[in-house]
Design an enzyme around this catalytic site. Structure first.
Site, PDB file in Angstrom:
ATOM      1  N   SER A 192     -12.198 -42.687 -20.481  1.00 52.29           N
ATOM      2  CA  SER A 192     -11.134 -42.019 -21.252  1.00 52.29           C
ATOM      3  C   SER A 192     -11.303 -40.998 -22.122  1.00 52.29           C
ATOM      4  CB  SER A 192      -9.942 -43.133 -21.835  1.00 52.29           C
ATOM      5  OG  SER A 192      -9.285 -43.336 -20.812  1.00 52.29           O
TER       6      SER A 192
ATOM      7  N   LYS B  73      -6.459 -39.187 -31.731  1.00 55.33           N
ATOM      8  CA  LYS B  73      -5.815 -39.698 -30.658  1.00 55.33           C
ATOM      9  C   LYS B  73      -4.835 -40.883 -31.034  1.00 55.33           C
ATOM     10  CE  LYS B  73      -6.754 -42.134 -25.912  1.00 55.33           C
ATOM     11  NZ  LYS B  73      -7.718 -42.702 -25.327  1.00 55.33           N
TER      12      LYS B  73
ATOM     13  N   SER C 100      -7.649 -40.826 -20.496  1.00 59.26           N
ATOM     14  CA  SER C 100      -6.385 -40.778 -21.450  1.00 59.26           C
ATOM     15  C   SER C 100      -6.403 -39.899 -22.659  1.00 59.26           C
ATOM     16  CB  SER C 100      -5.755 -42.480 -21.636  1.00 59.26           C
ATOM     17  OG  SER C 100      -6.815 -42.958 -22.511  1.00 59.26           O
TER      18      SER C 100
END
Lengths: 490, 98
Positions: free
Chosen positions: A180, A81, A156
């Site tokens: 997330s 990420k 996310s």
């Protein structure tokens, strides 16, 4: 087991690279071509580092040829990420304010992955600074759900989940502040594991809410998640909130054995509006676990409904403080201004997107003199009540089972207001507030052909029980060899 | 309900430049959120200590020894404007030269 590496598990890849059946360079090259072919449509990656990946893969092959011991993730292609700081690879946190920033250091989790022989393919898309539940809040691009490209991948960590689901990485790391990792894992049909708060170092993780953030793996199997967690877990002198606790052999827990395990079903997670398909999938999951000898108990977590307001006051408050560092002075984008204050305000006004601005504003409001007691302090007291609920339940059961989300993956622009988006997070927030380990495991497919996730919440530092229960769900009602059919060529 | 003036004050405290459209939107959105979150006011939290952290943690101490860290050059790689090893900023006290 397929002869082509794109859907190999982490375990398979490690085994095949170590035996010389395939070179790490070839395994990595296969995924690089796949990214080139498919990611234009999928949008999972913000950037790739082909040169670095092939260099690291060649190093794994060299070590193997020279009989130098290989690390536990040798040759495994991984996506990170883009809020995990990577030396020499641009890191944006999905925000324009960090556009073009090339960090001079690696996050501890990245150092650990590299030391274990993992090969970093690139950086995955996310909602700006991790603030969002659909990856629509990225300042850069849209990520599509590989099961249905008209839908979001969740967020996310949407890029991390989509990459793993579509075979564009063997595993990925995400971060989880209020769901997330688990929510995009559920939406994309992969396993997502949020460790106990403090289990994994946050050094080099771009901070959103420091008392809630944790890094964890997204993978295609429970055992793979355990293997990756094994590598990234542990105390770090550079993160004083990381826990100095022994790290058990997590992968050994993926036995599928739940005989005698006491599983709590919190009524508050089953009584609201939940998709009928999700309810049915959870019922099948419960029945399958009963068959395997698990013992179920109805429990109550009475403050569950308050997790949403408590979270959306505590997390923005911490974010408003953490994001104060982006002022255009030391790094990141600077806007010109007449004086220092003007530079701060204009740099931040131009660099942050609407969702980040909203949360900074909400957090500043909650921390403001005169409002602090009514909002921030009150939310922290409710946080204590939520933790107390879990303490009482975990005196009776080993693990708690819930749906991960009330709906399957939704369509782009489906959430009319910011508050509508927040309301979808109701099942994942309490876990972070209480600091517990949590996992989402695929447990079925909806009538629309979309994955459904079951969530397991465990006692602090008891990822082992979560992994054991997760592996049982995977064996009984998991997706097996079923792959997303949403993007071309899969 | 939040007033426009309150929203402007919060934006100033947050060091955030918002244009007129943003201020107007923010007023409505924050107002709706705070109204929704108002439910917490009715919760009895008498004698409940605020939970500031996810796990009980004593203040961690570490040895006062020098550890490897970034060089000056590395630390300044992302700096928007610099002069040698210094970061250039506009005048802090208005009326002086930067």
């Amino acid at each position: 087991m397929s002869s082509s590496p794109e859907f190999w598990t982490v375990t398979d890849t490690v085994k095949r690279v170590a035996s010389g059946e395939i070179s790490a360079v070839r395994a990595v090259n296969t995924l690089i071509s796949r990214i080139t072919n498919l990611d234009r449509e999928l949008g999972a990656y913000l950037s790739t580092d082909e040169t670095g990946a092939l260099r690291d893969a060649a190093e794994v092959d060299r070590r193997r040829k020279e009989n130098i011991p290989l690390g536990p993730l040798a040759g495994v292609p991984i996506a990170l990420k883009d809020n995990l700081v990577t030396r020499g690879i641009p890191t944006t946190a999905g925000s324009k304010i960090l556009q073009g920033w090339v960090p001079p250091f690696d996050a501890t989790v990245v150092e650990k992955l590299r030391a274990a022989g993992a090969v970093i393919l690139g950086k995955a898309n996310l909602d700006e600074f991790g603030m969002g539940s659909s990856t629509e809040r990225s300042a850069y691009k849209k990520t599509r759900n590989p099961w249905d490209t008209s839908r979001v991948p969740g967020g996310s960590s949407g890029g991390s989940a989509a990459a793993v689901a579509a075979g564009l990485a063997a595993a990925s790391l995400g971060t989880d502040t209020g769901g997330s990792i688990r929510q995009p894992a559920a939406f994309c049909g992969v396993v997502g594991l949020k460790p106990t708060y403090g289990r994994v170092s946050r050094w080099g993780v771009i901070a959103f809410a420091s008392s809630l953030d944790q890094v964890g793996p997204l993978t295609r199997t429970v055992k793979d998640a355990a293997l990756v967690l094994q590598v990234i877990a542990g105390h770090d002198l550079r993160d004083s909130t990381s826990l100095d606790a022994p790290v058990p052999a997590f992968a050994d827990a993926a036995t599928g054995d739940v005989k005698g395990m006491k599983i709590g079903l919190p009524k508050e997670y089953f009584e609201g509006a939940i998709d009928a398909d999700i309810r049915a999938a959870l019922d099948r999951t419960i029945a399958a676990l009963k068959d395997k000898g698990a013992l179920f108990d109805d429990v109550s977590l009475p403050h569950t409904k308050l997790a949403l307001p408590a979270y959306y006051l505590v997390a923005p408050a911490e974010a408003s403080s953490n994001l104060a560092r982006y002022d255009g002075i030391r790094y990141g984008k600077r806007a010109e201004g007449t004086d220092l204050l003007d530079v701060y305000r204009k740099s931040r006004g131009a660099g942050f997107g609407p969702e980040v601005k909203r949360r900074i504003m909400l957090g500043t409001y909650a921390l403001r003199s005169g409002y602090y007691e009514a909002y921030y302090k009150k939310a922290q007291q409710i946080r204590a009540l939520i933790k107390r609920d879990f303490d009482e339940v975990f005196a009776k059961v080993d693990v708690v089972l819930t749906p991960t989300t009330p709906t399957v993956a939704f369509r782009f622009n489906a959430k009319a207001t910011p508050l509508d988006m927040y309301l979808g997070d109701i099942f994942t927030l309490a876990c972070n507030l209480a600091g517990l380990p949590g996992m989402s495991v695929p447990c079925g497919i909806s009538s629309d052909g979309l994955p459904i996730g079951a969530q397991l919440l465990g006692k602090p530092l008891d990822e082992v029980t979560v992994i054991r229960a997760g592996s049982a769900i995977e064996a009984a009602v998991g997706l097996g060899e079923r792959r997303p059919a949403g993007i071309g060529g899969i | 309900m939040l007033t426009r003036k309150e929203v402007e004050e919060i934006a100033f405290l947050a060091r955030l430049h918002l244009d007129d459209d943003e201020l107007e939107k923010m007023q409505g959105e924050l107002g709706a959120m705070l109204e929704h979150f108002g439910v917490i006011a009715g919760v009895d939290t008498t004698d409940i200590p605020p939970m500031t952290h996810a796990v009980p943690l004593e203040l961690p101490m570490r040895l006062d020894v020098v550890m490897p860290s970034l060089t000056t050059e590395e630390a300044l790689t992302g700096t928007p404007r610099r002069d040698g090893d210094l970061i250039v900023v506009p005048a802090i006290i208005v009326g002086t030269e930067s």
